[in-house]
Design a protein around this motif. Structure first.
Motif, PDB file in Angstrom:
ATOM      1  N   ALA A   1     -10.381   7.043   3.978  1.00  0.00           N
ATOM      2  CA  ALA A   1      -9.366   6.147   3.408  1.00  0.00           C
ATOM      3  C   ALA A   1     -10.090   5.027   2.663  1.00  0.00           C
ATOM      4  O   ALA A   1     -11.116   4.533   3.106  1.00  0.00           O
ATOM      5  N   THR A   2      -9.558   4.659   1.535  1.00  0.00           N
ATOM      6  CA  THR A   2     -10.169   3.578   0.778  1.00  0.00           C
ATOM      7  C   THR A   2      -9.678   2.246   1.321  1.00  0.00           C
ATOM      8  O   THR A   2      -8.596   2.168   1.891  1.00  0.00           O
ATOM      9  N   PRO A   3     -10.458   1.176   1.143  1.00  0.00           N
ATOM     10  CA  PRO A   3     -10.012  -0.136   1.600  1.00  0.00           C
ATOM     11  C   PRO A   3      -8.712  -0.563   0.919  1.00  0.00           C
ATOM     12  O   PRO A   3      -7.896  -1.227   1.511  1.00  0.00           O
ATOM     13  N   THR A   4      -8.526  -0.164  -0.339  1.00  0.00           N
ATOM     14  CA  THR A   4      -7.313  -0.584  -1.030  1.00  0.00           C
ATOM     15  C   THR A   4      -6.083   0.091  -0.435  1.00  0.00           C
ATOM     16  O   THR A   4      -5.039  -0.523  -0.344  1.00  0.00           O
ATOM     17  N   SER A   5      -6.187   1.348  -0.026  1.00  0.00           N
ATOM     18  CA  SER A   5      -5.019   2.002   0.553  1.00  0.00           C
ATOM     19  C   SER A   5      -4.694   1.397   1.916  1.00  0.00           C
ATOM     20  O   SER A   5      -3.535   1.242   2.261  1.00  0.00           O
ATOM     21  N   PHE A   6      -5.717   1.045   2.695  1.00  0.00           N
ATOM     22  CA  PHE A   6      -5.485   0.386   3.984  1.00  0.00           C
ATOM     23  C   PHE A   6      -4.883  -0.992   3.753  1.00  0.00           C
ATOM     24  O   PHE A   6      -3.919  -1.374   4.425  1.00  0.00           O
ATOM     25  N   ALA A   7      -5.424  -1.719   2.797  1.00  0.00           N
ATOM     26  CA  ALA A   7      -4.902  -3.054   2.495  1.00  0.00           C
ATOM     27  C   ALA A   7      -3.470  -2.975   1.997  1.00  0.00           C
ATOM     28  O   ALA A   7      -2.622  -3.798   2.367  1.00  0.00           O
ATOM     29  N   ALA A   8      -3.180  -1.965   1.178  1.00  0.00           N
ATOM     30  CA  ALA A   8      -1.815  -1.795   0.669  1.00  0.00           C
ATOM     31  C   ALA A   8      -0.853  -1.470   1.810  1.00  0.00           C
ATOM     32  O   ALA A   8       0.268  -1.990   1.852  1.00  0.00           O
ATOM     33  N   ALA A   9      -1.284  -0.632   2.728  1.00  0.00           N
ATOM     34  CA  ALA A   9      -0.436  -0.279   3.874  1.00  0.00           C
ATOM     35  C   ALA A   9      -0.203  -1.496   4.763  1.00  0.00           C
ATOM     36  O   ALA A   9       0.918  -1.732   5.232  1.00  0.00           O
ATOM     37  N   MET A  10      -1.250  -2.286   4.980  1.00  0.00           N
ATOM     38  CA  MET A  10      -1.098  -3.503   5.792  1.00  0.00           C
ATOM     39  C   MET A  10      -0.169  -4.498   5.117  1.00  0.00           C
ATOM     40  O   MET A  10       0.689  -5.092   5.766  1.00  0.00           O
ATOM     41  N   LYS A  11      -0.335  -4.672   3.811  1.00  0.00           N
ATOM     42  CA  LYS A  11       0.526  -5.605   3.084  1.00  0.00           C
ATOM     43  C   LYS A  11       1.972  -5.149   3.124  1.00  0.00           C
ATOM     44  O   LYS A  11       2.877  -5.955   3.344  1.00  0.00           O
ATOM     45  N   ALA A  12       2.207  -3.854   2.951  1.00  0.00           N
ATOM     46  CA  ALA A  12       3.572  -3.324   3.002  1.00  0.00           C
ATOM     47  C   ALA A  12       4.185  -3.553   4.381  1.00  0.00           C
ATOM     48  O   ALA A  12       5.359  -3.935   4.495  1.00  0.00           O
ATOM     49  N   SER A  13       3.402  -3.355   5.422  1.00  0.00           N
ATOM     50  CA  SER A  13       3.892  -3.571   6.786  1.00  0.00           C
ATOM     51  C   SER A  13       4.218  -5.039   7.030  1.00  0.00           C
ATOM     52  O   SER A  13       5.260  -5.367   7.603  1.00  0.00           O
ATOM     53  N   LEU A  14       3.332  -5.922   6.596  1.00  0.00           N
ATOM     54  CA  LEU A  14       3.573  -7.356   6.781  1.00  0.00           C
ATOM     55  C   LEU A  14       4.764  -7.832   5.958  1.00  0.00           C
ATOM     56  O   LEU A  14       5.556  -8.658   6.423  1.00  0.00           O
ATOM     57  N   ASP A  15       4.912  -7.292   4.759  1.00  0.00           N
ATOM     58  CA  ASP A  15       6.076  -7.639   3.933  1.00  0.00           C
ATOM     59  C   ASP A  15       7.369  -7.186   4.598  1.00  0.00           C
ATOM     60  O   ASP A  15       8.368  -7.899   4.578  1.00  0.00           O
ATOM     61  N   LYS A  16       7.351  -6.000   5.208  1.00  0.00           N
ATOM     62  CA  LYS A  16       8.535  -5.482   5.901  1.00  0.00           C
ATOM     63  C   LYS A  16       8.883  -6.366   7.087  1.00  0.00           C
ATOM     64  O   LYS A  16      10.053  -6.684   7.315  1.00  0.00           O
ATOM     65  N   ILE A  17       7.888  -6.786   7.840  1.00  0.00           N
ATOM     66  CA  ILE A  17       8.122  -7.670   8.982  1.00  0.00           C
ATOM     67  C   ILE A  17       8.715  -8.987   8.505  1.00  0.00           C
ATOM     68  O   ILE A  17       9.694  -9.487   9.065  1.00  0.00           O
ATOM     69  N   SER A  18       8.149  -9.525   7.451  1.00  0.00           N
ATOM     70  CA  SER A  18       8.652 -10.788   6.894  1.00  0.00           C
ATOM     71  C   SER A  18      10.080 -10.642   6.381  1.00  0.00           C
ATOM     72  O   SER A  18      10.930 -11.502   6.634  1.00  0.00           O
ATOM     73  N   ASP A  19      10.357  -9.558   5.680  1.00  0.00           N
ATOM     74  CA  ASP A  19      11.710  -9.328   5.163  1.00  0.00           C
ATOM     75  C   ASP A  19      12.725  -9.203   6.303  1.00  0.00           C
ATOM     76  O   ASP A  19      13.832  -9.746   6.220  1.00  0.00           O
TER      77      ASP A  19
END
Length: 111
Positions: A36-54
């Motif tokens: 897995a690339t760091p960008t895909s992991f970072a994108a997945a983490m950001k999407a998860s955090l955005d979902k939690i925030s939303d």
């Protein structure tokens, strides 16, 4: 207080969809090699955090609307959304704890 099976099924489906989306971010070559690339992991983490925030913002908004007497917001909806936001936050917190523990373990390894 226990959550209805529908809510748990919905949460499970959302997690599976997010996992599938995160797996889809990697290129076909990376998917074959399992890397897995760091960008895909970072994108997945950001999407998860955005979902939690939303989810938290939605729960707070519904709570305020209920307090102001909005006729289209029921107490049941407010409580379910508050619990969803709480479960999402607790899940995110546990993921963070695991990441910090893994980082500390790696940092303590001798080279």
């Amino acid at each position: 207080m226990t959550m209805p099976v529908n809510a748990l099924s919905s949460a499970l489906q959302q997690m599976q969809a997010m996992a599938a989306q995160a797996a889809g971010d990697a290129s076909p070559l990376e998917q074959q090699s399992g890397a897995a690339t760091p960008t895909s992991f970072a994108a997945a983490m950001k999407a998860s955090l955005d979902k939690i925030s939303d989810d938290q913002q939605k729960a707070v908004g519904e709570s305020q609307a209920f307090e102001l007497g909005s006729p289209n917001v029921s107490l049941n909806d407010v409580m379910v959304d508050m619990q969803k936001a709480n479960v999402g936050f607790q899940f995110g917190l546990q993921v963070r704890n695991k990441l910090v523990a893994a980082y500390n373990e790696i940092a303590q390894m001798s080279i």
